[in-house]
Design a protein around this motif. Sequence first.
Motif, PDB file in Angstrom:
ATOM      1  N   GLY A   1       4.057  12.224  -0.619  1.00 33.03           N
ATOM      2  CA  GLY A   1       3.817  12.807   0.735  1.00 33.03           C
ATOM      3  C   GLY A   1       2.906  11.984   1.359  1.00 33.03           C
ATOM      4  N   VAL A   2       1.977  11.449   1.019  1.00 34.76           N
ATOM      5  CA  VAL A   2       0.949  10.701   1.757  1.00 34.76           C
ATOM      6  C   VAL A   2       1.721   9.251   1.711  1.00 34.76           C
ATOM      7  CG1 VAL A   2      -1.175   9.419   1.429  1.00 34.76           C
ATOM      8  CG2 VAL A   2      -0.880  11.874   0.693  1.00 34.76           C
ATOM      9  N   GLY A   3       2.179   8.561   0.776  1.00 34.86           N
ATOM     10  CA  GLY A   3       3.093   7.293   1.049  1.00 34.86           C
ATOM     11  C   GLY A   3       4.079   7.517   2.053  1.00 34.86           C
TER      12      GLY A   3
ATOM     13  N   LEU B   1       3.975   9.767   4.784  1.00 38.18           N
ATOM     14  CA  LEU B   1       3.221   9.787   5.863  1.00 38.18           C
ATOM     15  C   LEU B   1       2.616   8.202   6.318  1.00 38.18           C
ATOM     16  CD1 LEU B   1       1.469  11.052   8.429  1.00 38.18           C
ATOM     17  CD2 LEU B   1      -0.266  11.170   6.643  1.00 38.18           C
ATOM     18  N   ILE B   2       2.138   7.679   5.565  1.00 38.93           N
ATOM     19  CA  ILE B   2       1.962   6.122   5.656  1.00 38.93           C
ATOM     20  C   ILE B   2       3.092   5.386   6.470  1.00 38.93           C
ATOM     21  CG2 ILE B   2       0.965   3.939   5.110  1.00 38.93           C
ATOM     22  CD1 ILE B   2      -0.642   5.532   3.231  1.00 38.93           C
ATOM     23  N   ALA B   3       4.217   5.457   5.725  1.00 37.10           N
ATOM     24  CA  ALA B   3       5.435   4.770   5.862  1.00 37.10           C
ATOM     25  C   ALA B   3       5.992   5.313   7.345  1.00 37.10           C
ATOM     26  CB  ALA B   3       6.339   5.104   4.878  1.00 37.10           C
ATOM     27  N   SER B   4       5.641   6.616   7.699  1.00 39.95           N
ATOM     28  CA  SER B   4       6.383   7.069   8.986  1.00 39.95           C
ATOM     29  C   SER B   4       5.562   6.647  10.176  1.00 39.95           C
ATOM     30  CB  SER B   4       6.422   8.583   8.810  1.00 39.95           C
ATOM     31  OG  SER B   4       5.195   9.038   8.971  1.00 39.95           O
ATOM     32  N   LEU B   5       4.195   6.397   9.645  1.00 34.51           N
ATOM     33  CA  LEU B   5       3.288   5.555  10.828  1.00 34.51           C
ATOM     34  C   LEU B   5       4.095   4.425  11.595  1.00 34.51           C
ATOM     35  CD1 LEU B   5       0.147   6.201   9.337  1.00 34.51           C
ATOM     36  CD2 LEU B   5       0.809   7.492  11.046  1.00 34.51           C
ATOM     37  N   PRO B   6       3.907   4.137  13.078  1.00 30.94           N
ATOM     38  CA  PRO B   6       4.611   3.068  13.663  1.00 30.94           C
ATOM     39  C   PRO B   6       3.476   1.879  13.297  1.00 30.94           C
ATOM     40  CG  PRO B   6       3.882   4.549  15.153  1.00 30.94           C
ATOM     41  CD  PRO B   6       3.511   5.174  13.893  1.00 30.94           C
ATOM     42  N   LEU B   7       3.045   1.812  12.099  1.00 31.88           N
ATOM     43  CA  LEU B   7       2.080   0.566  11.707  1.00 31.88           C
ATOM     44  C   LEU B   7       2.868  -0.621  12.191  1.00 31.88           C
ATOM     45  CD1 LEU B   7       0.481   1.720   8.653  1.00 31.88           C
ATOM     46  CD2 LEU B   7      -0.620   1.908  10.942  1.00 31.88           C
ATOM     47  N   ILE B   8       4.059  -1.032  11.577  1.00 31.50           N
ATOM     48  CA  ILE B   8       4.633  -2.362  12.018  1.00 31.50           C
ATOM     49  C   ILE B   8       4.922  -2.440  13.362  1.00 31.50           C
ATOM     50  CG2 ILE B   8       6.589  -3.681  11.290  1.00 31.50           C
ATOM     51  CD1 ILE B   8       4.587  -3.652   9.173  1.00 31.50           C
ATOM     52  N   SER B   9       5.352  -1.222  14.018  1.00 26.48           N
ATOM     53  CA  SER B   9       5.801  -1.488  15.499  1.00 26.48           C
ATOM     54  C   SER B   9       4.370  -1.897  16.262  1.00 26.48           C
ATOM     55  CB  SER B   9       6.225  -0.073  15.920  1.00 26.48           C
ATOM     56  OG  SER B   9       7.578   0.023  15.556  1.00 26.48           O
ATOM     57  N   VAL B  10       3.364  -1.105  15.816  1.00 21.81           N
ATOM     58  CA  VAL B  10       1.935  -1.470  16.567  1.00 21.81           C
ATOM     59  C   VAL B  10       1.543  -2.885  16.281  1.00 21.81           C
ATOM     60  CG1 VAL B  10      -0.371  -0.981  16.762  1.00 21.81           C
ATOM     61  CG2 VAL B  10       1.262   1.080  16.736  1.00 21.81           C
ATOM     62  N   LEU B  11       1.857  -3.395  15.081  1.00 18.78           N
ATOM     63  CA  LEU B  11       1.254  -4.727  14.736  1.00 18.78           C
ATOM     64  C   LEU B  11       2.193  -5.785  15.498  1.00 18.78           C
ATOM     65  CD1 LEU B  11       0.537  -4.627  11.024  1.00 18.78           C
ATOM     66  CD2 LEU B  11      -1.292  -5.086  12.823  1.00 18.78           C
ATOM     67  N   GLY B  12       3.533  -5.402  15.565  1.00 14.77           N
ATOM     68  CA  GLY B  12       4.507  -6.260  16.204  1.00 14.77           C
ATOM     69  C   GLY B  12       4.051  -6.429  17.663  1.00 14.77           C
ATOM     70  N   MET B  13       3.689  -5.324  18.345  1.00 14.12           N
ATOM     71  CA  MET B  13       3.349  -5.200  19.746  1.00 14.12           C
ATOM     72  C   MET B  13       2.080  -5.913  20.000  1.00 14.12           C
ATOM     73  SD  MET B  13       4.093  -1.442  21.390  1.00 14.12           S
ATOM     74  CE  MET B  13       3.906  -0.408  19.911  1.00 14.12           C
ATOM     75  N   ILE B  14       1.161  -5.991  19.104  1.00 10.82           N
ATOM     76  CA  ILE B  14      -0.216  -6.872  19.032  1.00 10.82           C
ATOM     77  C   ILE B  14       0.113  -8.194  19.086  1.00 10.82           C
ATOM     78  CG2 ILE B  14      -2.447  -7.190  17.967  1.00 10.82           C
ATOM     79  CD1 ILE B  14      -2.503  -4.417  17.053  1.00 10.82           C
ATOM     80  N   TRP B  15       0.935  -8.371  18.124  1.00 13.30           N
ATOM     81  CA  TRP B  15       1.479  -9.860  17.939  1.00 13.30           C
ATOM     82  C   TRP B  15       2.223 -10.385  19.187  1.00 13.30           C
ATOM     83  CZ3 TRP B  15       2.674  -8.333  12.290  1.00 13.30           C
ATOM     84  CH2 TRP B  15       1.396  -8.608  11.646  1.00 13.30           C
TER      85      TRP B  15
ATOM     86  N   ALA C   1       0.710  -1.305  -0.032  1.00 14.86           N
ATOM     87  CA  ALA C   1      -0.077  -0.105   0.157  1.00 14.86           C
ATOM     88  C   ALA C   1       0.847   1.260   0.022  1.00 14.86           C
ATOM     89  CB  ALA C   1      -1.029  -0.001   1.282  1.00 14.86           C
ATOM     90  N   ILE C   2       1.968   1.257   0.918  1.00 13.64           N
ATOM     91  CA  ILE C   2       2.752   2.328   0.765  1.00 13.64           C
ATOM     92  C   ILE C   2       3.389   2.704  -0.476  1.00 13.64           C
ATOM     93  CG2 ILE C   2       4.964   3.130   1.835  1.00 13.64           C
ATOM     94  CD1 ILE C   2       4.311   1.851   4.393  1.00 13.64           C
ATOM     95  N   SER C   3       3.825   1.466  -1.276  1.00 13.38           N
ATOM     96  CA  SER C   3       4.703   1.743  -2.510  1.00 13.38           C
ATOM     97  C   SER C   3       3.575   2.021  -3.536  1.00 13.38           C
ATOM     98  CB  SER C   3       5.527   0.668  -2.989  1.00 13.38           C
ATOM     99  OG  SER C   3       4.442  -0.489  -3.410  1.00 13.38           O
ATOM    100  N   THR C   4       2.263   1.515  -3.353  1.00 10.48           N
ATOM    101  CA  THR C   4       1.203   2.020  -4.535  1.00 10.48           C
ATOM    102  C   THR C   4       0.767   3.568  -4.417  1.00 10.48           C
ATOM    103  OG1 THR C   4       0.434  -0.361  -4.582  1.00 10.48           O
ATOM    104  CG2 THR C   4      -0.995   1.358  -5.332  1.00 10.48           C
ATOM    105  N   VAL C   5       0.553   4.009  -3.090  1.00 11.37           N
ATOM    106  CA  VAL C   5       0.013   5.179  -2.895  1.00 11.37           C
ATOM    107  C   VAL C   5       1.193   6.241  -3.128  1.00 11.37           C
ATOM    108  CG1 VAL C   5      -0.622   6.847  -1.074  1.00 11.37           C
ATOM    109  CG2 VAL C   5      -1.550   4.627  -1.138  1.00 11.37           C
ATOM    110  N   SER C   6       2.529   5.778  -2.806  1.00  7.51           N
ATOM    111  CA  SER C   6       3.862   6.829  -3.083  1.00  7.51           C
ATOM    112  C   SER C   6       3.936   7.032  -4.602  1.00  7.51           C
ATOM    113  CB  SER C   6       4.964   6.079  -2.535  1.00  7.51           C
ATOM    114  OG  SER C   6       4.925   6.169  -0.929  1.00  7.51           O
ATOM    115  N   LYS C   7       3.338   6.211  -5.359  1.00  4.30           N
ATOM    116  CA  LYS C   7       3.638   6.432  -6.861  1.00  4.30           C
ATOM    117  C   LYS C   7       2.966   7.859  -7.314  1.00  4.30           C
ATOM    118  CE  LYS C   7       3.793   1.544  -8.330  1.00  4.30           C
ATOM    119  NZ  LYS C   7       3.043   0.222  -8.875  1.00  4.30           N
ATOM    120  N   ARG C   8       1.677   8.220  -6.570  1.00  3.95           N
ATOM    121  CA  ARG C   8       0.871   9.195  -7.076  1.00  3.95           C
ATOM    122  C   ARG C   8       0.903  10.193  -5.896  1.00  3.95           C
ATOM    123  NH1 ARG C   8      -4.013   9.560 -10.544  1.00  3.95           N
ATOM    124  NH2 ARG C   8      -4.919  11.582 -10.030  1.00  3.95           N
ATOM    125  N   TYR C   9       1.105   9.947  -4.844  1.00  2.00           N
ATOM    126  CA  TYR C   9       1.042  10.938  -3.680  1.00  2.00           C
ATOM    127  C   TYR C   9       2.472  10.630  -2.765  1.00  2.00           C
ATOM    128  CZ  TYR C   9      -3.701  11.484  -5.349  1.00  2.00           C
ATOM    129  OH  TYR C   9      -4.699  11.473  -5.884  1.00  2.00           O
TER     130      TYR C   9
END
Length: 116
Positions: A27-29, A31-45, A17-25
């Motif tokens: 900055g938005v890509g 932003l998504i990449a900078s979110l700690p999504l992987i860290s949050v998922l890692g903590m959940i798991w 999703a990050i790479s797809t969004v980044s092709k067009r936007y």
Amino acid sequence: MLYFILKAAISGVIIAAISTVSKRYPGVGALIASLPLISVLGMIWLWRDRPNAANLADHAQATFWFVLPSLPMFLVIPAMLKSGANFWAALIAGCFLTIVLYSLMVWLGPRFGLRL
């Protein structure tokens, strides 16, 4: 095994999703990449696999300290690209710098009382 595949699939979808969004936007890509999504998922798991508050707290704190040495990479790569460097050279230089800074963090951190 199904649990592992699910975790890998969710992580892969985020990266795609990050790479797809980044092709067009870009900055938005970013932003998504900078979110700690992987860290949050890692903590959940991690919590699901081992619900131990002290262990999770140590993990979250170490994650904070390991984010810091990765940040300069995001300044080196664009600076090199804007000065005409080849993408691969800029990427390798950024990754090498990050490895050096991670090594320094692992070496220096415990000397300042950080539990990494």
